[in-house]
Enzyme design. Structure first.
Site, PDB file in Angstrom:
ATOM      1  N   GLY A 208      22.691  64.780 -19.341  1.00 30.49           N
ATOM      2  CA  GLY A 208      21.602  65.387 -18.577  1.00 30.49           C
ATOM      3  C   GLY A 208      22.062  66.069 -17.300  1.00 30.49           C
ATOM      4  O   GLY A 208      21.609  67.168 -16.981  1.00 30.49           O
TER       5      GLY A 208
ATOM      6  N   HIS B 189       8.197  71.149 -16.275  1.00 31.14           N
ATOM      7  CA  HIS B 189       7.299  71.958 -17.101  1.00 31.14           C
ATOM      8  C   HIS B 189       7.218  73.416 -16.658  1.00 31.14           C
ATOM      9  O   HIS B 189       6.492  74.198 -17.253  1.00 31.14           O
ATOM     10  CB  HIS B 189       5.907  71.322 -17.182  1.00 31.14           C
ATOM     11  CG  HIS B 189       5.867  70.191 -18.167  1.00 31.14           C
ATOM     12  ND1 HIS B 189       6.726  69.120 -18.096  1.00 31.14           N
ATOM     13  CD2 HIS B 189       5.101  69.957 -19.265  1.00 31.14           C
ATOM     14  CE1 HIS B 189       6.480  68.286 -19.090  1.00 31.14           C
ATOM     15  NE2 HIS B 189       5.505  68.770 -19.818  1.00 31.14           N
TER      16      HIS B 189
ATOM     17  N   GLN C  61       7.772  65.509 -14.254  1.00 30.51           N
ATOM     18  CA  GLN C  61       6.984  66.220 -15.254  1.00 30.51           C
ATOM     19  C   GLN C  61       6.568  67.595 -14.733  1.00 30.51           C
ATOM     20  O   GLN C  61       6.677  68.601 -15.430  1.00 30.51           O
ATOM     21  CB  GLN C  61       5.761  65.369 -15.584  1.00 30.51           C
ATOM     22  CG  GLN C  61       5.013  65.802 -16.818  1.00 30.51           C
ATOM     23  CD  GLN C  61       3.791  64.926 -17.049  1.00 30.51           C
ATOM     24  OE1 GLN C  61       3.441  64.082 -16.206  1.00 30.51           O
ATOM     25  NE2 GLN C  61       3.140  65.103 -18.179  1.00 30.51           N
TER      26      GLN C  61
ATOM     27  N   LEU D   5      16.039  65.696 -24.308  1.00 31.49           N
ATOM     28  CA  LEU D   5      16.525  64.620 -23.450  1.00 31.49           C
ATOM     29  C   LEU D   5      15.532  64.246 -22.348  1.00 31.49           C
ATOM     30  O   LEU D   5      15.472  63.114 -21.918  1.00 31.49           O
ATOM     31  CB  LEU D   5      17.844  65.118 -22.902  1.00 31.49           C
ATOM     32  CG  LEU D   5      18.620  64.624 -21.720  1.00 31.49           C
ATOM     33  CD1 LEU D   5      20.033  65.145 -21.908  1.00 31.49           C
ATOM     34  CD2 LEU D   5      18.098  65.096 -20.399  1.00 31.49           C
ATOM     35  N   TYR D   6      14.739  65.218 -21.908  1.00 30.76           N
ATOM     36  CA  TYR D   6      13.858  65.018 -20.750  1.00 30.76           C
ATOM     37  C   TYR D   6      12.505  64.425 -21.144  1.00 30.76           C
ATOM     38  O   TYR D   6      11.599  64.351 -20.321  1.00 30.76           O
ATOM     39  CB  TYR D   6      13.645  66.328 -19.997  1.00 30.76           C
ATOM     40  CG  TYR D   6      13.945  66.237 -18.514  1.00 30.76           C
ATOM     41  CD1 TYR D   6      13.223  65.373 -17.684  1.00 30.76           C
ATOM     42  CD2 TYR D   6      14.953  66.993 -17.928  1.00 30.76           C
ATOM     43  CE1 TYR D   6      13.497  65.290 -16.333  1.00 30.76           C
ATOM     44  CE2 TYR D   6      15.227  66.916 -16.570  1.00 30.76           C
ATOM     45  CZ  TYR D   6      14.505  66.059 -15.783  1.00 30.76           C
ATOM     46  OH  TYR D   6      14.775  65.970 -14.442  1.00 30.76           O
TER      47      TYR D   6
ATOM     48  N   SER E 214      21.184  69.848 -15.706  1.00 27.36           N
ATOM     49  CA  SER E 214      20.391  69.847 -14.497  1.00 27.36           C
ATOM     50  C   SER E 214      21.090  70.624 -13.377  1.00 27.36           C
ATOM     51  O   SER E 214      20.514  71.548 -12.785  1.00 27.36           O
ATOM     52  CB  SER E 214      20.133  68.393 -14.101  1.00 27.36           C
ATOM     53  OG  SER E 214      19.651  68.320 -12.804  1.00 27.36           O
TER      54      SER E 214
ATOM     55  N   HIS F 295       8.926  59.730 -21.295  1.00 20.90           N
ATOM     56  CA  HIS F 295       7.613  59.091 -21.346  1.00 20.90           C
ATOM     57  C   HIS F 295       7.607  57.598 -21.051  1.00 20.90           C
ATOM     58  O   HIS F 295       6.569  57.070 -20.657  1.00 20.90           O
ATOM     59  CB  HIS F 295       6.920  59.447 -22.665  1.00 20.90           C
ATOM     60  CG  HIS F 295       6.617  60.915 -22.766  1.00 20.90           C
ATOM     61  ND1 HIS F 295       7.549  61.830 -23.207  1.00 20.90           N
ATOM     62  CD2 HIS F 295       5.520  61.636 -22.416  1.00 20.90           C
ATOM     63  CE1 HIS F 295       7.027  63.048 -23.140  1.00 20.90           C
ATOM     64  NE2 HIS F 295       5.809  62.966 -22.656  1.00 20.90           N
TER      65      HIS F 295
HETATM   66  C1  HEM Z   1       0.482  60.124 -19.266  1.00 25.12           C
HETATM   67  C2  HEM Z   1       1.461  60.957 -19.118  1.00 25.12           C
HETATM   68  C3  HEM Z   1       1.918  61.966 -20.151  1.00 25.12           C
HETATM   69  C4  HEM Z   1       1.261  62.482 -21.217  1.00 25.12           C
HETATM   70  C5  HEM Z   1      -0.180  62.190 -21.677  1.00 25.12           C
HETATM   71  C6  HEM Z   1       2.166  63.391 -21.879  1.00 25.12           C
HETATM   72  C7  HEM Z   1       1.869  64.116 -23.011  1.00 25.12           C
HETATM   73  C8  HEM Z   1       2.675  65.057 -23.574  1.00 25.12           C
HETATM   74  C9  HEM Z   1       2.319  65.875 -24.698  1.00 25.12           C
HETATM   75  C10 HEM Z   1       1.000  65.789 -25.465  1.00 25.12           C
HETATM   76  C11 HEM Z   1       3.356  66.712 -24.934  1.00 25.12           C
HETATM   77  C12 HEM Z   1       3.442  67.779 -26.031  1.00 25.12           C
HETATM   78  C13 HEM Z   1       4.091  67.192 -27.216  1.00 25.12           C
HETATM   79  C14 HEM Z   1       4.228  68.140 -28.367  1.00 25.12           C
HETATM   80  O1  HEM Z   1       3.798  69.291 -28.264  1.00 25.12           O
HETATM   81  O2  HEM Z   1       4.801  67.695 -29.375  1.00 25.12           O
HETATM   82  C15 HEM Z   1       4.372  66.430 -23.960  1.00 25.12           C
HETATM   83  C16 HEM Z   1       5.568  67.106 -23.863  1.00 25.12           C
HETATM   84  C17 HEM Z   1       6.537  66.828 -22.927  1.00 25.12           C
HETATM   85  N1  HEM Z   1       6.517  65.840 -21.972  1.00 25.12           N
HETATM   86 FE1  HEM Z   1       4.970  64.605 -21.613  1.00 25.12          FE
HETATM   87  N2  HEM Z   1       3.355  63.420 -21.186  1.00 25.12           N
HETATM   88  C18 HEM Z   1       3.240  62.569 -20.145  1.00 25.12           C
HETATM   89  C19 HEM Z   1       4.211  62.301 -19.200  1.00 25.12           C
HETATM   90  C20 HEM Z   1       5.455  62.889 -19.144  1.00 25.12           C
HETATM   91  C21 HEM Z   1       6.444  62.600 -18.137  1.00 25.12           C
HETATM   92  C22 HEM Z   1       6.309  61.612 -16.977  1.00 25.12           C
HETATM   93  C23 HEM Z   1       7.518  63.376 -18.410  1.00 25.12           C
HETATM   94  C24 HEM Z   1       8.773  63.349 -17.576  1.00 25.12           C
HETATM   95  C25 HEM Z   1       9.632  64.278 -17.452  1.00 25.12           C
HETATM   96  C26 HEM Z   1       7.197  64.177 -19.596  1.00 25.12           C
HETATM   97  C27 HEM Z   1       8.025  65.113 -20.205  1.00 25.12           C
HETATM   98  C28 HEM Z   1       7.663  65.912 -21.262  1.00 25.12           C
HETATM   99  C29 HEM Z   1       8.485  66.995 -21.763  1.00 25.12           C
HETATM  100  C30 HEM Z   1       9.850  67.419 -21.251  1.00 25.12           C
HETATM  101  C31 HEM Z   1       7.772  67.581 -22.805  1.00 25.12           C
HETATM  102  C32 HEM Z   1       8.165  68.811 -23.638  1.00 25.12           C
HETATM  103  C33 HEM Z   1       7.416  70.006 -23.088  1.00 25.12           C
HETATM  104  C34 HEM Z   1       7.626  71.255 -23.867  1.00 25.12           C
HETATM  105  O3  HEM Z   1       8.663  71.408 -24.517  1.00 25.12           O
HETATM  106  O4  HEM Z   1       6.739  72.135 -23.825  1.00 25.12           O
HETATM  107  N3  HEM Z   1       5.938  63.839 -20.000  1.00 25.12           N
HETATM  108  N4  HEM Z   1       3.945  65.412 -23.153  1.00 25.12           N
END
Ligand code: HEM
Ligand SMILES: *[C@@H]1O[C@H](CO)[C@@H](O)[C@H](O)[C@H]1NC(C)=O
Ligand SMILES: *[C@@H]1O[C@H](CO)[C@@H](O)[C@H](O)[C@H]1NC(C)=O
Ligand SMILES: *[C@@H]1O[C@H](CO)[C@@H](O)[C@H](O)[C@H]1NC(C)=O
Ligand SMILES: *[C@@H]1O[C@H](CO)[C@@H](O)[C@H](O)[C@H]1NC(C)=O
Ligand SMILES: *[C@@H]1O[C@H](CO)[C@@H](O)[C@H](O)[C@H]1NC(C)=O
Length: 593
Positions: A521, A202, A198, A379-380, A525, A383
Site C-alpha cells: 500500500g 473516493h 474513505q 487493497l483500500y 500511496s 471496511h
Molecule cells: C458504513 C460505512 C461504509 C459503507 C456503507 C460502504 C459501502 C460501500 C459500497 C456500497 C461500495 C461499492 C461497492 C461496489 O460497488 O461493489 C463501497 C466501495 C468502496 N469502499 Fe466503502 N463503505 C463504507 C466504508 C468505507 C471505508 C471506511 C473505507 C475506507 C477507506 C471504504 C473504502 C471503499 C473503497 C476503496 C471502495 C471502492 C470504491 C470504488 O472503486 O468506486 N469504505 N463501499
C-alpha cells in the site's frame, strides 16, 4: 454387442479433464507458470516456449533468478521489512533525537524513493492489456495495474497452482471476514480517521458503473480534489458561485453547509424518495452515504471559501477564475500535507516524524505523474474500520439510522460530529473476522472483481513488492484452524487471492494490519502523493499558490487546523482516540447491533 456399445458410449462422452500428462502440461501457455522472477517479463514464443526479459532487473538467467554482483550485495545487506518496521516503531527517545537533525531528511528521502520506485512510471498494464501497449498508456478510463492479468488460457484461475475452481466468495466472506465481535484497532485509530480515509480515497477510486470493473470515472488519477470540485468541468461549474472564486453554499443555524441538489442541479446518489432539497450537493456523488463523509465535504467547502477570502484580500485585482484555481491548488497542497504528516504518520505507527517536503526529491530522479491501479483500489477496501454502531452525543445510531441520514450533519453540526468520531474507536483492519454484516457484501464484491479482472495471486504480489512468498497458510495467518480451512479451500498457498491474503495475514504486533498491506500500500500511496504536479520543481514555489501567504497555508496545514479554522469552537480532533484518563474506561458502544 454390449461391450461395443459401451465402448462407443465412452468414445462419445466428453473427455475427463486431462490429468496433467507431460504432453498436456507442455501445451499449457508457459507464462501460466509465472516463471520470470524479480520483475522479469514473460513473453510467449511459439506455443511451448517463453523468454524472460530481465533487462534492468539486476538479474539474469532463463528465469531472471541469478543476481548480478551488486544485486547480490544489496540483498545480502538489506534488512527485512519486519526488521526496519520494528526499528521505526520502537525506541521513541532515539527518534526524538533524530527529529531535529539532517538524518530525518535523509530517512524521509529514503522512505519516499524506495517506496515510490516500486511503482512503474509511466504506467504499464491494465485489465485488458497484459503487455506494454499504447492503448494501455493513453486510455485513462482504465485503472492501471502493476502485475498483468493471469493469461486467460491457464489451467487454473491462478495460473497452474491451486484448484480449478476458487472458493465461493460468499463462503469466504462469511467464514473469514464477517465480524463476530468488534475488535478495536490496537493503534487507537478512530472513526474520524476512517471517514477521512474513505473521503480522501473516493476522489480517485470511482469505479465506473457504466464501463464496468477495471474502469474509473476519476480521470485525474490522483489527488485532484475531484471529490470537492466534481470530476468534470460541467459539475464543477454547477458547484461554483462564480464570485470571489468561491463555491456555492447555504447558511443554516449560522453555519456554512454545502448547497442542495435542488439549487445546484449537481446530482447526488441517494436512495429513491429523498427529496432534492434535502440532498446536499458536493463534488463526489456518493458522499450522501454517510454523515462522516459530509463532515469532511463541509470542512473542505468552508476551507475553500476561507482561502478565497485570504487570496482576495491580497489580490483584489484577481478575477473569479484565478481565485478559484489558486485556491484549488492550495487545497491540494494542504491535503497532501495532512495525509503525510497526520494520516500516514498515524497509520504507520512510526516514531520517525514524517515530513512533507517536495524538495527532498529535487536531487533525485522522480516522475511527476501518477495512475491509479486496480490493486490499490482492491487493497483500500478498509471496511473492517467500521464499528457496529455510531455513537454521537449520548445516543447510539444503527447502520439503518446512520447510512444516508440527511439530517444528522445539520442536527449536530460539524464540531459535535468531529468530536464524536474522534472519540470512537475504529476496528482493526487486518487479521480477518472484523467486517460488520451490513457491509460484508462490499468485500464479496472485491473478491468477485479480482476474479473478473484475473488478478494474480497474493504470493505473486508479495514477490513483486520485495517480500518473500508465504510457504503455508499457517505462516500467513499465524494460527492453525483458519489456516487448514484455507488450505482445504484453495488447495495451495500460491493460489490464495490478493484481497483475502491482505486481510487474513497476521497483523504486525499491536498494529492495524499486516506486513503486506504496508509494503504494497505505501508505494501506491506515496507515489500518488509526491507524484502530484504541485510537488514538482516547476510548481512548488510561492507564486503557484498566490504568494508566500498561500504557500504557507500549504506548508503549515494540519488536520487540527482544517477543523479549527472552520468551526466556532475547537473540538477534540485527532486520528486516534484520546488516551483514557487514569481509571477511566474508553468510550465504546455498549450493544452489538
Ligand atoms: C458504513 C460505512 C461504509 C459503507 C456503507 C460502504 C459501502 C460501500 C459500497 C456500497 C461500495 C461499492 C461497492 C461496489 O460497488 O461493489 C463501497 C466501495 C468502496 N469502499 Fe466503502 N463503505 C463504507 C466504508 C468505507 C471505508 C471506511 C473505507 C475506507 C477507506 C471504504 C473504502 C471503499 C473503497 C476503496 C471502495 C471502492 C470504491 C470504488 O472503486 O468506486 N469504505 N463501499
Ligand atoms: C524456470 O522456471 C520454470 C517454470 O517455473 C521451471 O520449470 C524451470 O526449471 C526454471 N528454469 C531455470 C533454469 O531455473
Ligand atoms: C521535532 O522537531 C520539530 C521541529 O523540526 C518540532 O516542532 C517538534 O516539536 C519536534 N518533535 C519532537 C517529538 O521532538
Ligand atoms: C477506452 O477503452 C474503452 C474500452 O475499449 C473504450 O470503450 C473507450 O472508448 C476508450 N476511451 C478512450 C478515451 O479512448
Ligand atoms: C439529474 O437528475 C435529474 C432528475 O433525477 C435528471 O433528470 C437529470 O438528467 C440528471 N442530470 C444529470 C447530469 O445526470
Ligand atoms: C438521522 O439522524 C437523526 C439524528 O441526527 C435521527 O434523529 C434520525 O432518526 C435519523 N434518521 C433516520 C432516517 O434514521
Amino acid at each position: 454387442m454390449m461391450l461395443l456399445l459401451l465402448l462407443l458410449l465412452l468414445l462419445l462422452l466428453p473427455p475427463a479433464p486431462a490429468a496433467p500428462s507431460p504432453e498436456s502440461v507442455a501445451a499449457v501457455n508457459p507464462c501460466c507458470y509465472f516463471p520470470c522472477q524479480n520483475k522479469g517479463v514473460c513473453v510467449r514464443f511459439g506455443l511451448h516456449q517463453y523468454e524472460c526479459d530481465c533487462t534492468r532487473t539486476g538479474y539474469h538467467g532463463r528465469n531472471c533468478t541469478s543476481p548480478e554482483f551488486w544485486t547480490w550485495l544489496r540483498n545480502a545487506l538489506r534488512p527485512s521489512p519486519a526488521f526496519y518496521h520494528y526499528i521505526l516503531t520502537h525506541g521513541r527517545w532515539f527518534w526524538d533525537l533524530i527529529n531535529g537533525t539532517f538524518i530525518r531528511d535523509f530517512l524521509m528521502r529514503l522512505v519516499l524513493t524506495v517506496r515510490a520506485n516500486r511503482i512503474p512510471s509511466p504506467p504499464t498494464y491494465n485489465s485488458a492489456y497484459g503487455y506494454i501497449s499504447w492503448e494501455a498508456y493513453a486510455n485513462v478510463t482504465y485503472y492501471t495495474r502493476v502485475l498483468p492479468p493471469v493469461p486467460d488460457d491457464c489451467p487454473t484461475p491462478m495460473g497452474v497452482k491451486g484448484r480449478k475452481r476458487l472458493p465461493d466468495p460468499g463462503l469466504l466472506a462469511e467464514r473469514f471476514l464477517l465480524r463476530k465481535s468488534f475488535v478495536r484497532d490496537p493503534q487507537g485509530t478512530n472513526l474520524l480517521f476512517a471517514f477521512f480515509a474513505q473521503h480522501f480515497t473516493h476522489q480517485f477510486f470511482k469505479t465506473s458503473g457504466k464501463m464496468g470493473r477495471g474502469f474509473t470515472k476519476a480521470l485525474g488519477h490522483g489527488v485532484d480534489l475531484g471529490h470537492v470540485y466534481g470530476d468534470s468541468l460541467e459539475r464543477q461549474h454547477k458547484l461554483r458561485l462564480f464570485k470571489g472564486g468561491k463555491l456555492k453554499h447555504q447558511v443554516l443555524n449560522g453555519e456554512v453547509y454545502p448547497p442542495t441538489v435542488m439549487e445546484t442541479r449537481a446530482n447526488m446518489t441517494y436512495p429513491p424518495g429523498v427529496p432534492l432539497h434535502r440532498q446536499l450537493a458536493v463534488g463526489q456523488e456518493v458522499f450522501g452515504l454517510l454523515p462522516g463523509l459530509m463532515v469532511f465535504a463541509t470542512l473542505w467547502l468552508r476551507e475553500h471559501n476561507r482561502v478565497c477570502d485570504v487570496l482576495q484580500a491580497e489580490h483584489p485585482s484577481w478575477a473569479d477564475e484565478q481565485l478559484f484555481q489558486t485556491a484549488r491548488l492550495i487545497l491540494i497542497g494542504e491535503t497532501i500535507k495532512i495525509v503525510i504528516e497526520d494520516y500516514v504518520q498515524h497509520l504507520s505507527g512510526y516514531h520517525l516524524r514524517l515530513k512533507f517536503d517536495p524538495e527532498l526529491l529535487f536531487g533525485v530522479q522522480f516522475q511527476y505523474r501518477n495512475r491509479i491501479a486496480v490493486e490499490f483500489n482492491q487493497l483500500y477496501h478498509w471496511h473492517p474500520l467500521m464499528p457496529d454502531s455510531f455513537v454521537v452525543g449520548d445516543r447510539e445510531y444503527s447502520y439503518e439510522e446512520f447510512v444516508f441520514n440527511t439530517s444528522m450533519l445539520l442536527d449536530y453540526g460539524v464540531e459535535s460530529l468531529v468530536d464524536a468520531f474522534s472519540r470512537q474507536p475504529a476496528g482493526q483492519i487486518g487479521g480477518g473476522g472484523n467486517i460488520n454484516r451490513h457491509i460484508l457484501h462490499v468485500a464479496i464484491g472485491v473478491i468477485e472483481e479480482s476474479r473478473e479482472l484475473r488478478l494474480q495471486s497474493f504470493n505473486e504480489y508479495r514477490k513483486r513488492f520485495g517480500l518473500k512468498p508465504y510457504k503455508s497458510f499457517q505462516e500467513l495467518t499465524g494460527e492453525q484452524e483458519k489456516a487448514s480451512e484455507l488450505q482445504e479451500l484453495y488447495g495451495d498457498i500460491d493460489a490464495l487471492e490478493f484481497y483475502p491474503g491482505l486481510l487474513l495475514e497476521k497483523c504486525q504486533p499491536n498494529a492495524i494490519f499486516g506486513e503486506s498491506m504496508v509494503e504494497i500500500g505505501a508505494p501506491f500511496s506515496l507515489k500518488g502523493l509526491l507524484g502530484n504536479p504541485v510537488c514538482s520543481p516547476e510548481y512548488w514555489k510561492p507564486s503557484t499558490f498566490g504568494g508566500e501567504t498561500g504557500f504557507n497555508i500549504v506548508k503549515t496545514a494540519s488536520l487540527r487546523k482544517l477543523v479549527c479554522a472552520n468551526v466556532k469552537t475547537c473540538p477534540y480532533v485527532a486520528f486516534h482516540v484520546p488516551a483514557p484518563a487514569p481509571g477511566e474506561r474508553p468510550r465504546e458502544p455498549s450493544s452489538e447491533l
